[in-house]
Write a protein that holds these residues in place. Structure first.
Motif, PDB file in Angstrom:
ATOM      1  N   LEU A  42       0.818  -1.220   0.000  1.00 48.38           N
ATOM      2  CA  LEU A  42       0.000   0.000   0.000  1.00 48.38           C
ATOM      3  C   LEU A  42       0.845   1.261   0.000  1.00 48.38           C
ATOM      4  N   GLY A  43       2.140   1.105   0.319  1.00 49.32           N
ATOM      5  CA  GLY A  43       3.034   2.256   0.368  1.00 49.32           C
ATOM      6  C   GLY A  43       3.216   2.822   1.755  1.00 49.32           C
ATOM      7  N   ARG A  44       2.686   2.148   2.801  1.00 48.24           N
ATOM      8  CA  ARG A  44       2.792   2.634   4.182  1.00 48.24           C
ATOM      9  C   ARG A  44       3.971   1.939   4.856  1.00 48.24           C
ATOM     10  N   ARG A  45       5.189   2.258   4.434  1.00 42.81           N
ATOM     11  CA  ARG A  45       6.364   1.492   4.834  1.00 42.81           C
ATOM     12  C   ARG A  45       6.670   1.588   6.328  1.00 42.81           C
ATOM     13  N   THR A  46       6.236   2.643   7.012  1.00 43.99           N
ATOM     14  CA  THR A  46       6.514   2.731   8.448  1.00 43.99           C
ATOM     15  C   THR A  46       5.770   1.660   9.234  1.00 43.99           C
ATOM     16  N   HIS A  47       4.658   1.121   8.672  1.00 43.66           N
ATOM     17  CA  HIS A  47       3.829   0.179   9.412  1.00 43.66           C
ATOM     18  C   HIS A  47       3.829  -1.231   8.810  1.00 43.66           C
ATOM     19  N   GLY A  48       4.720  -1.465   7.845  1.00 42.03           N
ATOM     20  CA  GLY A  48       4.810  -2.771   7.224  1.00 42.03           C
ATOM     21  C   GLY A  48       5.854  -3.645   7.899  1.00 42.03           C
ATOM     22  N   LEU A  49       6.684  -4.293   7.106  1.00 40.10           N
ATOM     23  CA  LEU A  49       7.688  -5.208   7.651  1.00 40.10           C
ATOM     24  C   LEU A  49       8.660  -4.490   8.580  1.00 40.10           C
ATOM     25  N   VAL A 309      -8.605  10.530  -5.157  1.00 42.51           N
ATOM     26  CA  VAL A 309      -9.446  10.099  -4.048  1.00 42.51           C
ATOM     27  C   VAL A 309      -8.634   9.140  -3.183  1.00 42.51           C
ATOM     28  N   PRO A 310      -8.757   9.209  -1.850  1.00 41.02           N
ATOM     29  CA  PRO A 310      -8.022   8.261  -1.011  1.00 41.02           C
ATOM     30  C   PRO A 310      -8.271   6.819  -1.446  1.00 41.02           C
ATOM     31  N   GLY A 311      -7.197   6.107  -1.686  1.00 40.36           N
ATOM     32  CA  GLY A 311      -7.274   4.739  -2.204  1.00 40.36           C
ATOM     33  C   GLY A 311      -6.729   4.641  -3.617  1.00 40.36           C
ATOM     34  N   ASP A 312      -6.744   5.764  -4.366  1.00 34.71           N
ATOM     35  CA  ASP A 312      -6.187   5.755  -5.724  1.00 34.71           C
ATOM     36  C   ASP A 312      -4.701   5.423  -5.692  1.00 34.71           C
ATOM     37  N   ASN A 313      -3.977   6.124  -4.824  1.00 37.56           N
ATOM     38  CA  ASN A 313      -2.544   5.908  -4.754  1.00 37.56           C
ATOM     39  C   ASN A 313      -2.227   4.513  -4.219  1.00 37.56           C
ATOM     40  N   ALA A 314      -3.039   4.035  -3.280  1.00 36.51           N
ATOM     41  CA  ALA A 314      -2.836   2.689  -2.730  1.00 36.51           C
ATOM     42  C   ALA A 314      -2.996   1.638  -3.816  1.00 36.51           C
ATOM     43  N   ARG A 316      -2.533   2.011  -7.053  1.00 38.45           N
ATOM     44  CA  ARG A 316      -1.367   2.082  -7.940  1.00 38.45           C
ATOM     45  C   ARG A 316      -0.150   1.456  -7.281  1.00 38.45           C
ATOM     46  N   SER A 317       0.003   1.704  -5.986  1.00 40.70           N
ATOM     47  CA  SER A 317       1.155   1.172  -5.265  1.00 40.70           C
ATOM     48  C   SER A 317       1.112  -0.353  -5.197  1.00 40.70           C
ATOM     49  N   ILE A 318      -0.070  -0.922  -4.998  1.00 38.90           N
ATOM     50  CA  ILE A 318      -0.214  -2.381  -4.976  1.00 38.90           C
ATOM     51  C   ILE A 318       0.143  -2.967  -6.335  1.00 38.90           C
ATOM     52  N   ALA A 319      -0.353  -2.350  -7.396  1.00 36.44           N
ATOM     53  CA  ALA A 319      -0.050  -2.838  -8.745  1.00 36.44           C
ATOM     54  C   ALA A 319       1.445  -2.772  -9.029  1.00 36.44           C
ATOM     55  N   ASP A 320       2.089  -1.685  -8.606  1.00 30.65           N
ATOM     56  CA  ASP A 320       3.525  -1.537  -8.817  1.00 30.65           C
ATOM     57  C   ASP A 320       4.311  -2.574  -8.017  1.00 30.65           C
ATOM     58  N   ALA A 321       3.881  -2.831  -6.777  1.00 27.65           N
ATOM     59  CA  ALA A 321       4.576  -3.811  -5.937  1.00 27.65           C
ATOM     60  C   ALA A 321       4.469  -5.208  -6.523  1.00 27.65           C
ATOM     61  N   ARG A 322       3.304  -5.546  -7.065  1.00 29.46           N
ATOM     62  CA  ARG A 322       3.141  -6.860  -7.688  1.00 29.46           C
ATOM     63  C   ARG A 322       4.036  -7.008  -8.914  1.00 29.46           C
ATOM     64  N   ALA A 323       4.175  -5.912  -9.661  1.00 30.46           N
ATOM     65  CA  ALA A 323       4.962  -5.974 -10.891  1.00 30.46           C
ATOM     66  C   ALA A 323       6.459  -5.850 -10.635  1.00 30.46           C
ATOM     67  N   ASN A 324       6.832  -5.011  -9.664  1.00 28.05           N
ATOM     68  CA  ASN A 324       8.242  -4.649  -9.501  1.00 28.05           C
ATOM     69  C   ASN A 324       8.837  -4.974  -8.139  1.00 28.05           C
ATOM     70  N   VAL A 326       9.103  -4.898  -3.781  1.00 29.84           N
ATOM     71  CA  VAL A 326       9.142  -3.901  -2.709  1.00 29.84           C
ATOM     72  C   VAL A 326      10.591  -3.691  -2.290  1.00 29.84           C
ATOM     73  N   ARG A 327      10.945  -2.427  -2.010  1.00 32.99           N
ATOM     74  CA  ARG A 327      12.281  -2.083  -1.536  1.00 32.99           C
ATOM     75  C   ARG A 327      12.189  -1.540  -0.114  1.00 32.99           C
ATOM     76  N   TYR A 328      13.307  -1.620   0.626  1.00 26.92           N
ATOM     77  CA  TYR A 328      13.375  -1.091   1.982  1.00 26.92           C
ATOM     78  C   TYR A 328      14.614  -0.221   2.119  1.00 26.92           C
ATOM     79  N   ASP A 329      14.540   0.763   3.008  1.00 27.13           N
ATOM     80  CA  ASP A 329      15.738   1.549   3.263  1.00 27.13           C
ATOM     81  C   ASP A 329      16.736   0.683   4.029  1.00 27.13           C
ATOM     82  N   ALA A 330      18.000   1.044   3.937  1.00 26.33           N
ATOM     83  CA  ALA A 330      19.077   0.193   4.464  1.00 26.33           C
ATOM     84  C   ALA A 330      18.957  -0.027   5.964  1.00 26.33           C
ATOM     85  N   THR A 331      18.581   1.004   6.717  1.00 22.99           N
ATOM     86  CA  THR A 331      18.482   0.878   8.173  1.00 22.99           C
ATOM     87  C   THR A 331      17.393  -0.115   8.562  1.00 22.99           C
TER      88      THR A 331
END
Length: 351
Positions: A42-49, A309-314, A316-324, A326-331
Motif C-alpha cells: 500500500l506504500g505505508r512502509r513505516t507500518h509494514g515489515l 481520491v483516497p485509495g487511488d494511490n494505494a 497504484r502502489s499495490i499494482a507496482d509492488a506486484r509488478a516490480n 518492494v524495496r526497503y531503506d538500508a536501516t
C-alpha cells in the motif's frame, strides 16, 4: 540507499517464517505476515515489515502473546466486546472483521470493541478487507499505555496519535481513508530521528509547547509532543477527534487510561455496515462513485497534480509492488536481517 526489490510473495513467506520461528501459532503468523506485506504494498512502509523487529522484541519480552484466543466479555449479536489478551493485533482484527461481516449482512450494523489488543498496524489495510467485499468499515484505535500528543493548549502528552479509518467499495478499488488526530505519527517521528532528519514542517511541540521540526523532542527528557491536527491555530479540531477515538476505543471497551496500563498495546473500535440493508448497495455505489468521479474531474491547482481520491494511490502502489517488488531503506532492512539471523530464518532472494 534502498535495498534491491523483493518479490511480495517471497516477502510474505519470509515474514510468516520470522514470526513462526519466534513461537507464534502458524495461523497467527500467517495473518500478521500477510498484513505487514500488504501494508508495504500500500506504500505505508513505516507500518509494514519495518514493524517486525519491534514485534519480535515484544515476543522476546513476553509482551506480545503468540498463542491463545480472545476472551468474549460480551456479545449481544450486534455489539461485541473482546479482551484481546495482548494477542497479535492484526490477527485479532482479522478475526473481528470475519465475525462482523456475516452479522452485518443480517443486521445492517455490527460493532466490536477490543481491549488489550497488541498493535494493529495500518488501519487502511484492515478496512480494505471489508471494503473489498462490498461493506463499509470504520476503525478507531488508541493505546492507553502511551502518551505522545498533548491536549490542545497543553504541554503534557496524554494521547497517542489516535488513528481512525473508513473503507468503502468503489468502482475500480475501495476508497481508503486513514488519518489520525495528530499531524504526524510516532512511527514517522521515530524514523526521522533514527535517520537524523528534521520534519519539513513544525509538526511537533517541545516541552514548553513551542512548535519544532526536531523529532528528538519525543526521544529526550523533558519530552515534547506531537501536534494535533490543525496545529497551533486549529488544534481544537484534532483535540476533538482524539477524544472521539478514545471514547469509542476505550470508553466502549471498558478499559483505558484510568486503568494506567504499562504494556504497549491498543484498544480498537470496529464497526461494519452493509449498504444493502440501508438504501441498497447499488444506490450506495451510485452515489459514492459519482462523488469520486466529481472529485477526480475537479480542476486541479497544479496541472501536474490532479485530484485523487483516497485509495487511488494505494491501488497504484499495490499494482507496482506486484509488478516490480518492494524495496526497503538500508536501516530498516538491517534490523530485519538481524532478527532473521537470530531466529535462523533465510532471507528472501532479491528479484
Amino acid at each position: 540507499m534502498d535495498t534491491p526489490s523483493f518479490d511480495t510473495d517471497r516477502l510474505t513467506a519470509f515474514a510468516v517464517a520470522l514470526f513462526a520461528a519466534a513461537g507464534m501459532d502458524q495461523e497467527k503468523a500467517a495473518t500478521v505476515g500477510r498484513y505487514l506485506i500488504l501494508t508495504d504494498m500500500l506504500g505505508r512502509r513505516t507500518h509494514g515489515l519495518a514493524m517486525a523487529p519491534l514485534y519480535l522484541d515484544e515476543i522476546r519480552k513476553g509482551n506480545l502473546q503468540v498463542t491463545g484466543e480472545p476472551q468474549v466479555v460480551r456479545d449481544t449479536g450486534s455489539t461485541v466486546v473482546w479482551d484481546g489478551g495482548y494477542l497479535p493485533g492484526h490477527w485479532l482484527m482479522d478475526r473481528a472483521i470475519e465475525l462482523a461481516l456475516p452479522r452485518a449482512a443480517e443486521r445492517g450494523v455490527v460493532s466490536v470493541a477490543i481491549r488489550k489488543c497488541h498493535h494493529i498496524g495500518c488501519l487502511a489495510a484492515l478496512a480494505k478487507q471489508a471494503a473489498d467485499r462490498g461493506y463499509v468499515a470504520l476503525i478507531f484505535n488508541s493505546d492507553p499505555s502511551v502518551a505522545r500528543a498533548a491536549p490542545y493548549g497543553g504541554t503534557e502528552a496524554i494521547f497517542t496519535p489516535n488513528p481512525f479509518a473508513i473503507g468503502y467499495p468503489g468502482a475500480e478499488h475501495p476508497v481508503l481513508i486513514d488519518i489520525s488526530a495528530s499531524i504526524t505519527t510516532t512511527s514517522m517521528t521515530r524514523q526521522k530521528y533514527t535517520a537524523g532528519e528534521q520534519f519539513e514542517h513544525p509538526w511537533l511541540l517541545d516541552a514548553q509547547g513551542v512548535p519544532t521540526r526536531d523529532p528528538a523532542v519525543l526521544e529526550h527528557e523533558p519530552r515534547g509532543s506531537l501536534q494535533l491536527l490543525g496545529g497551533q491555530e486549529y488544534g481544537h479540531k484534532g483535540f476533538g477527534l482524539a477524544l472521539m477515538v478514545e471514547a469509542l476505543s476505550q470508553g466502549l471497551s471498558g478499559y483505558g487510561r484510568q486503568d494506567a496500563p504499562k504494556r504497549w498495546g491498543g484498544n480498537v473500535f470496529l464497526q461494519v455496515l452493509d449498504p444493502e440493508l440501508f438504501a441498497g448497495r447499488a444506490e450506495f455505489e451510485r452515489q459514492m462513485n459519482h462523488l469520486s468521479d466529481r472529485c477526480r474531474a475537479n480542476r486541479p491547482i497544479r496541472a501536474d497534480r490532479p485530484v485523487r481520491v483516497p485509495g487511488d494511490n494505494a491501488a497504484r502502489s499495490i499494482a507496482d509492488a506486484r509488478a516490480n517488488g518492494v524495496r526497503y531503506d538500508a536501516t530498516t532492512w538491517r534490523a530485519i536481517v538481524g532478527w532473521a539471523e537470530r531466529l535462523q530464518v533465510g532471507v528472501p532472494a532479491v528479484r
